[in-house]
Design an enzyme around this catalytic site. Structure first.
Site, PDB file in Angstrom:
ATOM      1  N   CYS A   1     -29.369  23.522   7.091  1.00 16.92           N
ATOM      2  CA  CYS A   1     -29.768  24.572   7.722  1.00 16.92           C
ATOM      3  C   CYS A   1     -28.532  25.380   8.134  1.00 16.92           C
ATOM      4  O   CYS A   1     -27.491  25.237   8.017  1.00 16.92           O
ATOM      5  CB  CYS A   1     -30.386  24.154   9.000  1.00 16.92           C
ATOM      6  SG  CYS A   1     -30.531  25.046  10.476  1.00 16.92           S
TER       7      CYS A   1
ATOM      8  N   CYS B   1     -29.902  20.714  16.626  1.00 19.53           N
ATOM      9  CA  CYS B   1     -30.358  22.225  16.097  1.00 19.53           C
ATOM     10  C   CYS B   1     -31.235  23.121  17.151  1.00 19.53           C
ATOM     11  O   CYS B   1     -31.848  22.515  17.926  1.00 19.53           O
ATOM     12  CB  CYS B   1     -31.171  22.151  14.896  1.00 19.53           C
ATOM     13  SG  CYS B   1     -31.576  23.727  14.123  1.00 19.53           S
TER      14      CYS B   1
ATOM     15  N   ASP C   1       1.972  -9.916  16.165  1.00 15.46           N
ATOM     16  CA  ASP C   1       2.644  -8.925  17.072  1.00 15.46           C
ATOM     17  C   ASP C   1       2.931  -9.135  18.272  1.00 15.46           C
ATOM     18  O   ASP C   1       2.016  -9.441  19.005  1.00 15.46           O
ATOM     19  CB  ASP C   1       1.651  -7.811  16.695  1.00 15.46           C
ATOM     20  CG  ASP C   1       2.318  -6.256  17.232  1.00 15.46           C
ATOM     21  OD1 ASP C   1       3.222  -5.787  16.653  1.00 15.46           O
ATOM     22  OD2 ASP C   1       2.107  -6.055  18.265  1.00 15.46           O
TER      23      ASP C   1
ATOM     24  N   TYR D   1      -0.719  -4.339   9.083  1.00  9.35           N
ATOM     25  CA  TYR D   1      -0.346  -3.238   9.812  1.00  9.35           C
ATOM     26  C   TYR D   1      -0.538  -2.100   8.659  1.00  9.35           C
ATOM     27  O   TYR D   1      -1.277  -1.151   9.029  1.00  9.35           O
ATOM     28  CB  TYR D   1       1.076  -3.092   9.990  1.00  9.35           C
ATOM     29  CG  TYR D   1       1.630  -1.972  10.761  1.00  9.35           C
ATOM     30  CD1 TYR D   1       1.028  -1.585  11.745  1.00  9.35           C
ATOM     31  CD2 TYR D   1       2.281  -0.781  10.040  1.00  9.35           C
ATOM     32  CE1 TYR D   1       1.352  -0.362  12.956  1.00  9.35           C
ATOM     33  CE2 TYR D   1       2.702   0.432  10.974  1.00  9.35           C
ATOM     34  CZ  TYR D   1       2.131   0.451  12.285  1.00  9.35           C
ATOM     35  OH  TYR D   1       2.574   1.866  12.962  1.00  9.35           O
TER      36      TYR D   1
ATOM     37  N   THR E   1     -40.506  23.868   5.028  1.00  4.68           N
ATOM     38  CA  THR E   1     -39.472  24.895   4.771  1.00  4.68           C
ATOM     39  C   THR E   1     -38.514  24.478   3.752  1.00  4.68           C
ATOM     40  O   THR E   1     -37.438  25.245   3.086  1.00  4.68           O
ATOM     41  CB  THR E   1     -38.760  25.156   6.090  1.00  4.68           C
ATOM     42  OG1 THR E   1     -37.986  24.078   6.493  1.00  4.68           O
ATOM     43  CG2 THR E   1     -39.570  25.489   7.178  1.00  4.68           C
TER      44      THR E   1
ATOM     45  N   ARG F   1     -32.360  21.628   1.434  1.00  2.00           N
ATOM     46  CA  ARG F   1     -31.031  22.390   1.782  1.00  2.00           C
ATOM     47  C   ARG F   1     -30.804  22.246   3.112  1.00  2.00           C
ATOM     48  O   ARG F   1     -31.563  22.366   4.049  1.00  2.00           O
ATOM     49  CB  ARG F   1     -31.299  23.692   1.054  1.00  2.00           C
ATOM     50  CG  ARG F   1     -32.250  24.716   1.886  1.00  2.00           C
ATOM     51  CD  ARG F   1     -32.437  25.874   1.245  1.00  2.00           C
ATOM     52  NE  ARG F   1     -33.342  26.956   1.733  1.00  2.00           N
ATOM     53  CZ  ARG F   1     -34.658  26.838   1.745  1.00  2.00           C
ATOM     54  NH1 ARG F   1     -35.315  25.946   0.902  1.00  2.00           N
ATOM     55  NH2 ARG F   1     -35.465  27.687   2.619  1.00  2.00           N
TER      56      ARG F   1
ATOM     57  N   TRP G   1       2.425  -9.799   8.879  1.00  2.00           N
ATOM     58  CA  TRP G   1       2.501  -8.478   9.705  1.00  2.00           C
ATOM     59  C   TRP G   1       2.436  -7.205   9.146  1.00  2.00           C
ATOM     60  O   TRP G   1       1.451  -6.483   9.327  1.00  2.00           O
ATOM     61  CB  TRP G   1       3.581  -8.782  10.786  1.00  2.00           C
ATOM     62  CG  TRP G   1       3.584  -7.389  11.631  1.00  2.00           C
ATOM     63  CD1 TRP G   1       2.913  -7.407  12.987  1.00  2.00           C
ATOM     64  CD2 TRP G   1       3.999  -6.385  11.612  1.00  2.00           C
ATOM     65  NE1 TRP G   1       3.064  -6.506  13.708  1.00  2.00           N
ATOM     66  CE2 TRP G   1       3.679  -5.703  12.830  1.00  2.00           C
ATOM     67  CE3 TRP G   1       4.739  -5.550  10.863  1.00  2.00           C
ATOM     68  CZ2 TRP G   1       4.012  -4.067  13.167  1.00  2.00           C
ATOM     69  CZ3 TRP G   1       5.332  -4.242  10.968  1.00  2.00           C
ATOM     70  CH2 TRP G   1       4.655  -3.449  12.221  1.00  2.00           C
TER      71      TRP G   1
ATOM     72  N   ARG H   1     -36.698  25.760  16.879  1.00  7.30           N
ATOM     73  CA  ARG H   1     -37.836  25.089  17.595  1.00  7.30           C
ATOM     74  C   ARG H   1     -38.250  23.824  16.804  1.00  7.30           C
ATOM     75  O   ARG H   1     -38.031  23.784  15.471  1.00  7.30           O
ATOM     76  CB  ARG H   1     -39.251  25.970  17.685  1.00  7.30           C
ATOM     77  CG  ARG H   1     -40.173  25.318  18.383  1.00  7.30           C
ATOM     78  CD  ARG H   1     -41.317  26.211  18.182  1.00  7.30           C
ATOM     79  NE  ARG H   1     -41.811  26.605  17.024  1.00  7.30           N
ATOM     80  CZ  ARG H   1     -42.799  27.505  16.679  1.00  7.30           C
ATOM     81  NH1 ARG H   1     -43.477  27.901  17.852  1.00  7.30           N
ATOM     82  NH2 ARG H   1     -43.323  27.670  15.506  1.00  7.30           N
TER      83      ARG H   1
END
Length: 525
Positions: free
Chosen positions: A82, A55, A459, A443, A47, A80, A439, A58
């Site tokens: 779905c 999905c 810290d 961060y 396809t 491509r 520190w 089937r």
């Protein structure tokens, strides 16, 4: 699926990657296992379509299927997306899949627009590697080239805007990063075999949540601790710049000289709903990238939590907050200013100083929608703070001078807060900034550069959270040694420890408040 591991120079394993084991991938599709959504994509040769594991269509015959680690790899192979399972709506786990630090940083830069006006050679240079090396890493770990990744992001964002908004096609093209409407039309005709408008006509249109705004759904991998992240943002919200309620975050935001408004709310499924209002639709990709960064939407909590739970001290913390995220930052300069303001004072006091700074130097916003949310200013741009006596706002002269020097430095080099070749070089570059020590650098690396292994070992909250039963706190060096086992997710370990520390402080405060205050009270108790 078997695991490969790339290592740090010190030999510490980092991001685990998944080999595309056919039978394991096939089982994930047969069972529609949501755990693999965003991790693998199945392409059908008969396809020419690729799908997500969840999905509803089937499942094709095994001999017709090929599996890829990313949507970009599928599209580069000629498939491509779905129209039923909509790959653009899958959680984007590319930066967390287990690739390498270089690829993760490159993905962050690409999402921020590094390839919109630049090339792969320039991207590689920013990361400290050669162009050929970067292309090889992308092929090895993502199955697609850097350009293909950028193009796929562009196409999938355009498809999402077509199907979720009423934007005119010309504005969709601009908002998703296409250089021209012609190129936009050609790409969709080639990829979907139909013009972009046909995708909208094929389903009922969805109006934007409010006139003038663009509303998009931003998926994530569950669980997601919304209460924790909104609490973090609420505690630091600057009046006039941000407003926070339990179900909505709103703020002003500057992108490329334009100031707009973004609001973010939890969705009805595994997604957040963002409404974005900017004068130009071209700001949309950058705004979405920042929202995803701040709300940490690319994290895989299952992968991170499983690793951290191997430590008996962290296991109960992860179990208590399985969806905890590491909040990002809206802007590197803003974060650095906040961090410097917050040195050696409380979060509340730092927030008050940030409010004064914004009132003095922030651009005033006169826009009805912003005003309806209580938003009146944008956070100051560095240029507006250059040459100012910032200490006059009520802070030590040294700190005010550091902020002015920081503004001057960032104004001269706006790209200073971008990912570097590795965490060590990023920390070194940040520590060279005025007012930034170890520190603060760690961060900033954690929140702005999105380094998942950043760890501010000195810290006080982290040290307090790791106290033993006798009440002894580890030294910063001891904590750093202990944290080696948490790599490459030390930033998330820090987030869990900060959350645990906050809980302990709240409990201690309540206990103190509830305790009897007089001798008679103690006797009565």
């Amino acid at each position: 699926m078997s695991e490969n591991r790339e290592t740090f120079a010190a030999g510490v394993p980092i991001f685990p990657t998944m080999d595309m084991d056919f039978e394991a991938c096939r089982r994930a599709f047969l069972t529609r296992d949501p755990r693999f959504d965003g991790r693998i994509f199945g392409a059908v040769r008969t396809t020419g379509i690729y799908c997500r594991p969840i999905c509803p269509a089937r499942t094709p015959k095994a001999q017709n299927m090929t599996f890829y680690p990313t949507a970009a790899a599928c599209q580069e192979a000629g498939y491509r997306p779905c129209l039923r399972c909509r790959p653009e709506a899958s959680p984007d786990l590319g930066a967390w899949r287990g690739t390498s630090n270089t690829v993760s940083r490159a993905l962050a830069l690409i999402e921020g627009g590094a390839l919109d006006n630049g090339d792969v050679d320039g991207l590689a240079g920013r990361l400290g590697v050669g162009e050929r090396q970067l292309r090889r890493l992308f092929k090895q770990h993502l199955g697609a080239s850097p350009v293909a990744v950028a193009q796929t992001r562009r196409v999938l964002l355009a498809k999402q805007l077509i199907q979720e908004t009423r934007l005119p096609m010309g504005e969709v093209a601009l908002a998703s990063g296409f250089g021209s409407v012609r190129r936009f039309n050609e790409t969709f005709q080639q990829l979907f075999g139909r013009p972009p408008g046909a995708l909208r006509r094929s389903r009922q249109e969805e109006a934007s949540a409010a006139a003038g705004g663009i509303t998009v759904k931003l998926p994530y991998k569950p669980p997601y601790d919304w209460a924790a992240i909104i609490g973090f943002l609420a505690a630091r919200a600057i009046p006039g710049v941000e407003t926070v309620t339990p179900k909505r975050y709103a703020r002003t935001l500057a992108i490329d000289g334009d100031v707009g408004v973004v609001t973010v709310s939890p969705g009805a499924g595994h997604f957040l709903v963002a409404e974005i209002r900017f004068p130009r639709v071209q700001a949309l990709p950058a705004a979405i990238a920042r929202i995803r960064r701040v709300f940490d939407l690319t994290a895989d909590p299952g992968l991170i939590g499983a690793h951290l739970s191997q430590d008996p001290a962290l296991a109960p913390l992860v179990a208590a907050r399985p969806g905890l995220r590491a909040p990002g930052a809206w802007d590197g300069f803003e974060l650095a200013v906040r961090a410097i303001l917050g040195q050696q004072i409380t979060v509340t006091a730092a927030r008050g100083l940030a409010a004064k700074l914004t009132e003095a130097y922030g651009q005033r916003i006169d826009e009805p929608f912003a005003a309806s949310l209580g938003l009146t200013r944008a956070f100051p741009a560095p240029e507006r703070m250059v040459g100012q006596d910032i200490a006059a706002l009520g802070m030590p002269k040294a700190r005010g001078a550091a902020l002015e020097a920081l503004a001057r430095t960032v104004a001269a080099d706006p790209a200073i807060f971008t990912p570097r070749a590795d965490l060590d070089s990023a920390i070194a570059a940040l520590k060279a900034l005025p007012g930034v020590g170890e520190w603060t650098a760690q961060y900033i690396a954690l929140r702005e550069l999105r380094e998942p292994d950043a760890f501010p070992q000195a810290d006080i909250g982290l040290l307090r959270a790791m106290e033993d039963e006798a009440g002894r706190r580890p030294t910063p060096a001891e904590l750093l040694t202990r944290a080696a086992a948490w790599r490459p997710w030390r930033a998330y370990a820090a987030q869990h420890l900060w959350a645990a520390d906050a809980d302990q402080l709240t409990l201690a405060k309540r206990t103190k408040t509830d305790a009897p205050h007089s001798k008679q009270d103690r006797q009565a108790a």
